[in-house]
Design a protein around this motif. Sequence first.
Motif, PDB file in Angstrom:
ATOM      1  N   GLU A  50      42.311  30.834   6.801  1.00  0.00           N
ATOM      2  CA  GLU A  50      43.597  31.498   7.051  1.00  0.00           C
ATOM      3  C   GLU A  50      44.746  30.658   6.497  1.00  0.00           C
ATOM      4  OE1 GLU A  50      45.853  33.706  10.692  1.00  0.00           O
ATOM      5  OE2 GLU A  50      45.125  31.665  11.088  1.00  0.00           O
ATOM      6  N   LEU A  51      44.724  29.360   6.741  1.00  0.00           N
ATOM      7  CA  LEU A  51      45.791  28.494   6.221  1.00  0.00           C
ATOM      8  C   LEU A  51      45.769  28.454   4.699  1.00  0.00           C
ATOM      9  CD1 LEU A  51      45.780  25.477   8.710  1.00  0.00           C
ATOM     10  CD2 LEU A  51      47.293  27.483   8.685  1.00  0.00           C
ATOM     11  N   ALA A  52      44.574  28.476   4.127  1.00  0.00           N
ATOM     12  CA  ALA A  52      44.461  28.486   2.664  1.00  0.00           C
ATOM     13  C   ALA A  52      45.061  29.770   2.101  1.00  0.00           C
ATOM     14  CB  ALA A  52      42.999  28.339   2.244  1.00  0.00           C
ATOM     15  N   LEU A  97      50.329  20.737   5.943  1.00  0.00           N
ATOM     16  CA  LEU A  97      49.142  20.973   5.124  1.00  0.00           C
ATOM     17  C   LEU A  97      49.424  22.036   4.058  1.00  0.00           C
ATOM     18  CD1 LEU A  97      46.186  19.905   5.168  1.00  0.00           C
ATOM     19  CD2 LEU A  97      45.609  21.928   6.506  1.00  0.00           C
ATOM     20  N   ILE A  98      50.007  23.141   4.463  1.00  0.00           N
ATOM     21  CA  ILE A  98      50.336  24.227   3.540  1.00  0.00           C
ATOM     22  C   ILE A  98      51.338  23.757   2.498  1.00  0.00           C
ATOM     23  CG2 ILE A  98      51.576  26.434   3.395  1.00  0.00           C
ATOM     24  CD1 ILE A  98      50.204  27.162   6.107  1.00  0.00           C
ATOM     25  N   CYS A  99      52.379  23.072   2.934  1.00  0.00           N
ATOM     26  CA  CYS A  99      53.430  22.635   2.006  1.00  0.00           C
ATOM     27  C   CYS A  99      52.921  21.583   1.034  1.00  0.00           C
ATOM     28  CB  CYS A  99      54.646  22.138   2.780  1.00  0.00           C
ATOM     29  SG  CYS A  99      55.491  23.481   3.661  1.00  0.00           S
ATOM     30  N   SER A 100      52.029  20.732   1.464  1.00  0.00           N
ATOM     31  CA  SER A 100      51.427  19.754   0.560  1.00  0.00           C
ATOM     32  C   SER A 100      50.626  20.455  -0.534  1.00  0.00           C
ATOM     33  CB  SER A 100      50.523  18.786   1.335  1.00  0.00           C
ATOM     34  OG  SER A 100      49.891  17.885   0.451  1.00  0.00           O
ATOM     35  N   ALA A 101      49.851  21.447  -0.149  1.00  0.00           N
ATOM     36  CA  ALA A 101      49.051  22.182  -1.135  1.00  0.00           C
ATOM     37  C   ALA A 101      49.948  22.858  -2.158  1.00  0.00           C
ATOM     38  CB  ALA A 101      48.165  23.211  -0.434  1.00  0.00           C
TER      39      ALA A 101
END
Length: 153
Positions: A50-52, A97-101
């Motif tokens: 979901e986060l991905a 995590l999302i913003c780093s990706a």
Amino acid sequence: MSRLKELRTYVNGELEKMENADKRLGAINHLYGVSLAATMIAKKRGMDPELAAMAAMMHDLAAYQSGSYEDHAHKGAVLAREILDTLGLTNAAETDLICSAIYHHDDKLVVDGPFDEVLKDADVIHHCMNDLSKAVKDKEKARFAALCEEFGM
């Protein structure tokens, strides 16, 4: 409503603001295509699908809003943080995590954290498989070859 569905509703609203219908359709195709690929890659690698998918739905949004890909990954990370903070969909660790990706997704020649790599790989999958008549970009060749091996293609 699920977090992903709520985010997609928001992103769809932003994409609807694009005046050029062809560019808008391309943006929708790319964000949803990368989101699906990110879900599959994350699931296979034991990470949160979901986060991905959420990261993928926002990864090029800054470029679509501004009309420019100049520094779009870094600007996109800032935009994603603003969106997630406004919508309240994620906790601080998930937002980071999302913003780093998103921040790292454009540098395909460097290996970053495992979650960052999910988004990079999903972006490459979509770039390379959305139109099979196009040659694979030099900066994506090694990554695409590794993905083909990982997925038995």
